[in-house]
Motif scaffolding. Structure first.
Motif, short mmCIF file in Angstrom:
data_model
loop_
_atom_site.label_atom_id
_atom_site.label_comp_id
_atom_site.label_asym_id
_atom_site.label_seq_id
_atom_site.Cartn_x
_atom_site.Cartn_y
_atom_site.Cartn_z
N GLU A 120 0.82 -1.20 0.00
CA GLU A 120 0.00 0.00 0.00
C GLU A 120 0.86 1.27 0.00
N ALA A 121 1.98 1.23 0.72
CA ALA A 121 2.89 2.39 0.72
C ALA A 121 3.39 2.67 -0.70
N MET A 122 3.76 1.64 -1.41
CA MET A 122 4.27 1.82 -2.77
C MET A 122 3.18 2.41 -3.66
N HIS A 123 1.98 1.91 -3.52
CA HIS A 123 0.89 2.47 -4.32
C HIS A 123 0.75 3.97 -4.09
N HIS A 124 0.77 4.36 -2.85
CA HIS A 124 0.59 5.78 -2.54
C HIS A 124 1.81 6.63 -2.93
N LEU A 125 2.95 5.97 -3.09
CA LEU A 125 4.13 6.68 -3.61
C LEU A 125 4.05 6.86 -5.12
N GLY A 126 3.09 6.19 -5.75
CA GLY A 126 2.98 6.26 -7.20
C GLY A 126 3.85 5.22 -7.90
N VAL A 127 4.24 4.17 -7.19
CA VAL A 127 5.06 3.11 -7.77
C VAL A 127 4.14 1.94 -8.15
N PRO A 128 4.19 1.45 -9.39
CA PRO A 128 3.33 0.32 -9.76
C PRO A 128 3.61 -0.88 -8.85
N THR A 129 2.55 -1.47 -8.34
CA THR A 129 2.70 -2.54 -7.35
C THR A 129 1.46 -3.42 -7.28
N THR A 130 1.64 -4.65 -6.80
CA THR A 130 0.49 -5.42 -6.36
C THR A 130 -0.07 -4.71 -5.13
N ARG A 131 -1.34 -4.92 -4.85
CA ARG A 131 -1.97 -4.28 -3.69
C ARG A 131 -2.18 -5.31 -2.58
#
Ligand code: AMP
Ligand code: MG
Length: 521
Positions: free
Chosen positions: A154-165
């Motif tokens: 979730e942190a990566m998502h909010h950083l704008g980094v493509p990621t699994t959720r």
């Protein structure tokens, strides 16, 4: 029909051949992309944390999440109608060597849920018990690694980094025994299960395995299925289509790696079985964030000898991994030219993304070659001075282009001696940077906004995760929830959150989980 019940459409299972045998008996699985296997129920499921954003994306309302049935399903004790659990078959190159069949040894996909937006989302439990691919291991996951995966997704998502959720973190009420550093000190730890969410969990290794076995028909089916399911925008056919698809994977991988380099993320285990063909960050294990800047740093003690997956080599490793994928796909091509073009697209995209990110991080309208050199010099200073990467970039936002003052950097150093050693070149660099800013078309407020959107303040430092883990192992989830909240908005400085924007404290210098992580999870 209950219209609030989640709807499933398990396309992977209809598009690709499955294993005729079901159940977790350990085996080589030939000629099939997946094996039917049920999660193994656990003693006492408790929902420890969940992501409201992912729940909303999937169409769960908060009342459904609160329902006791939710924890049961996401612990692997029950299924929603339409779920049809499977484990995926794949291989991979691990630390540079072909490892043969690996597969989902402890991940079990439950189905493809049709989300609130009409998109398909594969739901996958990590730690749900043995599968045919468990290779003698238990198929479980410990709380500490599950918290790390849950928070970081979730942190990566909010950083704008493509990621699994990550949808949920469920405690199992069962212990799992792990020897954290493989040194003969096993201990019982609380077990947990994360539900990961992605349009697809296909990896480079998903294609390498059939290729390694000469199963060219299956390989082709897998490529066709992946394109149909995950790349519907690609048109054309035959080799031209396959070439476009490979180029897309390469471009997305380059974009993902550029983001990692921008935010200081080190994956830790970039084996080809851990690289997604969607170009999303996948498999959060012994990852970490660079603190005192060092391109040679890796958080993974399992890789301490060769440091294959250190921060600075991630772009080259991704290229190496793409080359392995290209090799696996080569039986589908009469001519390797499209594959070579894909690899070239990786390099061109990475260079372009880096230039864009250098401009954003430095607060320039655009970056030319001289600016790239300025950036290199800055990284060298950060390394020589042992400066905290995250805090240094944020501090740079406060430099006045007319009167540059190194005082804004006072708090970013870990070692006074190293701080002292770089004072002179640092002053010189700041003068050069200030001159460059004065020549740039961006106004000071524009620059501040641009830098603030490229340089996060709150990242999931290992010691922050460890503080939350220590509390959670005592039954207090407050630290996990607090981090979840902070990391939801990583670019906006907020009063009261100084702790989360701090340098690594001394206690974390030699603490397992902070300075040392292993693949044990
Ligand atoms: P990783 O390094 O976590 O990406 O895992 C590499 C391979 O080992 C994958 O095939 C995993 O499914 C498998 N694996 C890792 N941990 C376990 C476990 N506790 N039980 C079964 N398989 C595992
Ligand atoms: Mg993996």
């Amino acid at each position: 029909m209950d219209t609030t019940a989640p709807q499933f459409d398990n396309r992977l299972l209809t598009l690709l051949p499955g294993d005729p045998e079901s159940g977790p008996r350990r085996r080589e699985v030939l000629g099939a992309a997946w094996s039917p296997v049920m999660p193994t129920p656990v003693a006492a499921p408790v929902l420890l944390a969940w992501s409201p954003e992912v729940a909303a994306m999937l169409g769960f309302d908060p009342a459904q999440v609160d329902d006791e049935g939710f924890a049961q399903v996401f612990a692997g004790n029950a299924l929603y109608a339409g779920m049809q659990p499977w484990a995926a078959n794949y291989g991979g190159h691990q630390f540079g060597h072909w490892a043969g069949q690996l597969g989902d040894g402890r991940a079990i996909s439950l189905g493809e849920l049709i989300g609130a937006d009409g998109r398909h989302w594969e739901l996958q439990l990590k730690g749900a018990g043995p599968t045919p691919y468990s290779r003698g291991a238990d198929g479980r996951a410990v709380l500490r690694s599950s918290i790390r995966e849950f928070l970081c997704s979730e942190a990566m998502h909010h950083l704008g980094v493509p990621t699994t959720r990550a949808l949920s973190l469920v405690g199992t009420g069962e212990d799992v025994v792990r020897d954290m550093f493989y040194d003969g000190h096993p201990r019982a730890e609380p077990g947990a299960i994360v539900c990961r969410v992605s349009p697809s969990f296909l990896r480079f290794g998903s294609f390498e395995l059939p290729a390694s076995r000469g199963e060219t028909a299956l390989l082709k089916q897998m490529v066709d299925a992946c394109i149909a399911r995950d790349f519907p925008e690609l048109k054309g056919q035959g080799e031209a289509l396959y070439g476009d698809w490979f180029a897309q994977i390469a471009v997305r991988t380059a974009e993902m790696i550029a983001h990692w380099m921008r935010v200081g993320f080190v994956h830790g285990v970039m084996n080809t079985d851990n690289l997604s063909v969607l170009g999303v960050t996948l498999d959060y294990g012994p990852y970490g964030w660079v603190e005192d800047f060092d391109p040679d740093w890796t958080p993974n003690t399992t890789d301490a000898q060769g440091r294959r997956y250190r921060f600075g080599t991630q772009p080259q490793v991704a290229y190496w991994n793409l080359s392995r994928l290209a090799q696996a796909l080569s039986p589908l091509f009469a001519d390797v030219q499209p594959l070579q073009a894909g690899l070239a697209a990786y390099q061109a995209t990475f260079v372009a993304c880096t230039r864009r990110d250098v401009a954003a991080k430095l607060g320039l309208a655009a970056a030319d070659d001289a600016d790239l050199q300025l950036f290199q010099r800055w990284q060298q200073l950060m390394q020589d001075g042992g400066m905290d990467m995250t805090l240094t970039w944020r501090a740079l936002m406060r430099i006045d282009a007319n009167t540059p003052d190194a005082g804004v950097l006072a708090e970013v150093f870990y070692d006074p001696e190293r701080q002292h050693a770089v004072q002179e070149p640092l002053q010189q660099w700041l003068q050069d940077y200030a001159a460059r800013l004065r020549a740039d078309p961006l106004s000071a407020p524009e620059r501040f906004a641009k830098m603030g959107a490229a340089n996060p303040l709150y990242v999931l430092r290992n010691w922050l995760a460890q503080e939350a883990i220590d509390r959670a192992e005592q039954g207090d989830l407050g630290g996990v929830h607090a981090l979840q909240d902070v990391l939801r908005d990583p670019y906006t400085e907020r009063p009261g959150l100084e702790h989360y924007a701090g340098k690594r404290p001394a206690w974390a210098d030699n603490r397992a989980g902070c300075s040392m992580l292993s693949c044990s999870s």
